[in-house]
Scaffold this motif. Structure first.
Motif, PDB file in Angstrom:
ATOM      1  N   LEU A  86     -53.011 -45.943  18.817  1.00 60.53           N
ATOM      2  CA  LEU A  86     -52.915 -45.500  20.215  1.00 60.53           C
ATOM      3  C   LEU A  86     -52.823 -43.981  20.310  1.00 60.53           C
ATOM      4  O   LEU A  86     -53.429 -43.364  21.187  1.00 60.53           O
ATOM      5  N   LYS A  87     -52.075 -43.371  19.402  1.00 60.30           N
ATOM      6  CA  LYS A  87     -51.995 -41.913  19.389  1.00 60.30           C
ATOM      7  C   LYS A  87     -53.363 -41.300  19.106  1.00 60.30           C
ATOM      8  O   LYS A  87     -53.733 -40.283  19.694  1.00 60.30           O
ATOM      9  N   ALA A  88     -54.128 -41.924  18.208  1.00 64.31           N
ATOM     10  CA  ALA A  88     -55.461 -41.409  17.876  1.00 64.31           C
ATOM     11  C   ALA A  88     -56.397 -41.467  19.081  1.00 64.31           C
ATOM     12  O   ALA A  88     -57.324 -40.669  19.183  1.00 64.31           O
ATOM     13  N   LEU A  89     -56.141 -42.390  19.996  1.00 64.46           N
ATOM     14  CA  LEU A  89     -56.967 -42.485  21.200  1.00 64.46           C
ATOM     15  C   LEU A  89     -56.602 -41.420  22.239  1.00 64.46           C
ATOM     16  O   LEU A  89     -57.334 -41.231  23.202  1.00 64.46           O
ATOM     17  N   GLY A  90     -55.464 -40.749  22.035  1.00 65.29           N
ATOM     18  CA  GLY A  90     -55.103 -39.631  22.908  1.00 65.29           C
ATOM     19  C   GLY A  90     -54.499 -40.019  24.244  1.00 65.29           C
ATOM     20  O   GLY A  90     -54.531 -39.219  25.183  1.00 65.29           O
ATOM     21  N   PHE A  91     -53.943 -41.210  24.356  1.00 59.63           N
ATOM     22  CA  PHE A  91     -53.316 -41.608  25.611  1.00 59.63           C
ATOM     23  C   PHE A  91     -52.058 -40.782  25.869  1.00 59.63           C
ATOM     24  O   PHE A  91     -51.389 -40.344  24.942  1.00 59.63           O
ATOM     25  N   SER A  92     -51.719 -40.609  27.135  1.00 57.56           N
ATOM     26  CA  SER A  92     -50.627 -39.708  27.523  1.00 57.56           C
ATOM     27  C   SER A  92     -49.290 -40.429  27.682  1.00 57.56           C
ATOM     28  O   SER A  92     -48.611 -40.273  28.684  1.00 57.56           O
ATOM     29  N   TYR A  93     -48.887 -41.180  26.692  1.00 58.38           N
ATOM     30  CA  TYR A  93     -47.619 -41.904  26.751  1.00 58.38           C
ATOM     31  C   TYR A  93     -46.440 -40.984  26.451  1.00 58.38           C
ATOM     32  O   TYR A  93     -46.557 -40.049  25.664  1.00 58.38           O
ATOM     33  N   ASP A  94     -45.306 -41.314  27.053  1.00 54.86           N
ATOM     34  CA  ASP A  94     -44.053 -40.654  26.704  1.00 54.86           C
ATOM     35  C   ASP A  94     -43.449 -41.468  25.563  1.00 54.86           C
ATOM     36  O   ASP A  94     -42.764 -42.466  25.788  1.00 54.86           O
ATOM     37  N   TRP A  95     -43.731 -41.052  24.337  1.00 56.28           N
ATOM     38  CA  TRP A  95     -43.292 -41.818  23.172  1.00 56.28           C
ATOM     39  C   TRP A  95     -41.781 -41.784  22.995  1.00 56.28           C
ATOM     40  O   TRP A  95     -41.218 -42.607  22.262  1.00 56.28           O
ATOM     41  N   ALA A  96     -41.080 -40.886  23.683  1.00 49.80           N
ATOM     42  CA  ALA A  96     -39.615 -40.872  23.626  1.00 49.80           C
ATOM     43  C   ALA A  96     -39.034 -42.097  24.342  1.00 49.80           C
ATOM     44  O   ALA A  96     -37.883 -42.454  24.127  1.00 49.80           O
ATOM     45  N   ARG A  97     -39.819 -42.735  25.183  1.00 44.73           N
ATOM     46  CA  ARG A  97     -39.372 -43.922  25.934  1.00 44.73           C
ATOM     47  C   ARG A  97     -39.880 -45.226  25.327  1.00 44.73           C
ATOM     48  O   ARG A  97     -39.822 -46.273  25.957  1.00 44.73           O
ATOM     49  N   GLU A  98     -40.398 -45.165  24.121  1.00 42.61           N
ATOM     50  CA  GLU A  98     -40.936 -46.345  23.448  1.00 42.61           C
ATOM     51  C   GLU A  98     -39.835 -47.392  23.250  1.00 42.61           C
ATOM     52  O   GLU A  98     -38.694 -47.060  22.945  1.00 42.61           O
ATOM     53  N   LEU A  99     -40.203 -48.665  23.409  1.00 45.18           N
ATOM     54  CA  LEU A  99     -39.260 -49.744  23.129  1.00 45.18           C
ATOM     55  C   LEU A  99     -40.007 -50.937  22.569  1.00 45.18           C
ATOM     56  O   LEU A  99     -41.216 -51.049  22.698  1.00 45.18           O
ATOM     57  N   ALA A 100     -39.261 -51.805  21.942  1.00 43.46           N
ATOM     58  CA  ALA A 100     -39.820 -53.055  21.425  1.00 43.46           C
ATOM     59  C   ALA A 100     -38.904 -54.189  21.846  1.00 43.46           C
ATOM     60  O   ALA A 100     -37.685 -54.026  21.895  1.00 43.46           O
ATOM     61  N   THR A 101     -39.496 -55.313  22.151  1.00 43.30           N
ATOM     62  CA  THR A 101     -38.696 -56.464  22.583  1.00 43.30           C
ATOM     63  C   THR A 101     -37.841 -57.016  21.451  1.00 43.30           C
ATOM     64  O   THR A 101     -37.020 -57.896  21.680  1.00 43.30           O
ATOM     65  N   THR A 102     -38.009 -56.485  20.244  1.00 47.05           N
ATOM     66  CA  THR A 102     -37.169 -56.888  19.116  1.00 47.05           C
ATOM     67  C   THR A 102     -35.986 -55.937  18.916  1.00 47.05           C
ATOM     68  O   THR A 102     -35.139 -56.200  18.058  1.00 47.05           O
ATOM     69  N   ASP A 103     -35.919 -54.853  19.682  1.00 50.79           N
ATOM     70  CA  ASP A 103     -34.787 -53.931  19.582  1.00 50.79           C
ATOM     71  C   ASP A 103     -33.499 -54.658  19.961  1.00 50.79           C
ATOM     72  O   ASP A 103     -33.478 -55.434  20.925  1.00 50.79           O
ATOM     73  N   VAL A 104     -32.427 -54.401  19.234  1.00 49.65           N
ATOM     74  CA  VAL A 104     -31.160 -55.103  19.449  1.00 49.65           C
ATOM     75  C   VAL A 104     -30.678 -54.946  20.892  1.00 49.65           C
ATOM     76  O   VAL A 104     -30.269 -55.928  21.524  1.00 49.65           O
ATOM     77  N   ASP A 105     -30.745 -53.749  21.434  1.00 50.16           N
ATOM     78  CA  ASP A 105     -30.284 -53.540  22.816  1.00 50.16           C
ATOM     79  C   ASP A 105     -31.141 -54.299  23.824  1.00 50.16           C
ATOM     80  O   ASP A 105     -30.646 -54.775  24.838  1.00 50.16           O
TER      81      ASP A 105
ATOM     82  N   THR B   5     -51.589 -33.003  17.701  1.00 48.33           N
ATOM     83  CA  THR B   5     -50.428 -32.344  17.095  1.00 48.33           C
ATOM     84  C   THR B   5     -49.732 -31.471  18.132  1.00 48.33           C
ATOM     85  O   THR B   5     -48.500 -31.485  18.252  1.00 48.33           O
ATOM     86  N   TYR B   6     -50.488 -30.735  18.904  1.00 46.64           N
ATOM     87  CA  TYR B   6     -49.930 -29.882  19.948  1.00 46.64           C
ATOM     88  C   TYR B   6     -49.158 -30.713  20.981  1.00 46.64           C
ATOM     89  O   TYR B   6     -48.039 -30.378  21.348  1.00 46.64           O
ATOM     90  N   TRP B   7     -49.776 -31.805  21.445  1.00 48.22           N
ATOM     91  CA  TRP B   7     -49.120 -32.651  22.445  1.00 48.22           C
ATOM     92  C   TRP B   7     -47.803 -33.201  21.922  1.00 48.22           C
ATOM     93  O   TRP B   7     -46.816 -33.253  22.654  1.00 48.22           O
ATOM     94  N   GLU B   8     -47.793 -33.600  20.663  1.00 47.69           N
ATOM     95  CA  GLU B   8     -46.569 -34.163  20.085  1.00 47.69           C
ATOM     96  C   GLU B   8     -45.491 -33.093  19.905  1.00 47.69           C
ATOM     97  O   GLU B   8     -44.338 -33.294  20.275  1.00 47.69           O
ATOM     98  N   GLU B   9     -45.869 -31.944  19.349  1.00 47.34           N
ATOM     99  CA  GLU B   9     -44.904 -30.871  19.114  1.00 47.34           C
ATOM    100  C   GLU B   9     -44.318 -30.325  20.415  1.00 47.34           C
ATOM    101  O   GLU B   9     -43.142 -29.975  20.477  1.00 47.34           O
ATOM    102  N   HIS B  10     -45.118 -30.245  21.458  1.00 47.34           N
ATOM    103  CA  HIS B  10     -44.678 -29.669  22.728  1.00 47.34           C
ATOM    104  C   HIS B  10     -44.226 -30.724  23.737  1.00 47.34           C
ATOM    105  O   HIS B  10     -43.912 -30.385  24.877  1.00 47.34           O
TER     106      HIS B  10
END
Length: 186
Positions: free
Chosen positions: A150-169, A53-58
């Protein structure tokens, strides 16, 4: 090391006094155990939830570019969210890249460590045909589940940069590339 030295000293003293080795070791171990206090149990669920929760909020792992620092890009192979969740092979591979991302951050580098979803393809289409469910719905639900895991495993991803190959862009540019390859006869 200190415990081994202490045991050796006690055994040595008792040997000199004519005592047998095994009973002395047992007595020493029993005395040592009796003197230690039992620690409270490690409540991993509460601790993990608190820090996640701390990692996500901050936005602890958000990639921020600072001109005075060197940069590193740590990319994982995007999982294909076709099943009900991750399998053991996913975290095995992601752990190594996460260790590297954390290492480079600790060394003062600006690190971009994103996550995404390779969500386009035949398995999603086959599932849609078999269940009568639109691939967009099942893919979205699977991505949510994979992301939660993946979040439960505590990996240090920048979730603001998440993408999916199905995204229109994203699809727009992959289609553009494929059209250029087709036009060139490749």
């Amino acid at each position: 090391m200190l415990v081994a030295a202490a045991i050796a000293a006690v055994v040595g003293e008792h040997r000199a006094a004519g005592f047998a080795r095994q009973p002395i070791l047992r007595r020493f171990q029993q005395q040592a155990v009796g003197k230690t206090r039992r620690r409270s149990a490690y409540d991993h669920a509460a601790i993990e939830e608190r820090w996640q929760t701390y990692w996500e909020e901050h936005e602890t792992y958000k990639a921020v570019r600072r001109e005075d620092r060197a940069k590193k890009y740590v990319l994982d192979m995007f999982p294909y969210p076709s099943g009900s969740g991750l399998h053991v092979g996913h975290p095995a591979g992601y752990t190594a890249s996460d260790v590297m991302a954390r290492y480079w951050r600790a060394r003062g580098f600006d690190v971009l460590h994103p996550m995404g979803w390779d969500a386009f393809g035949l398995p999603a289409e086959q599932h849609a045909i078999q269940t009568g469910t639109h691939p967009r719905e099942t893919t979205k639900a699977n991505i949510e589940n994979f992301k939660r895991q993946l979040k439960a495993l505590g990996f240090s991803y920048d979730w603001a940069r998440e993408l999916a190959t199905t995204d229109v862009d994203y699809v727009k540019w992959t289609q553009w590339i494929f059209l250029r390859l087709f036009q060139k006869g490749l």
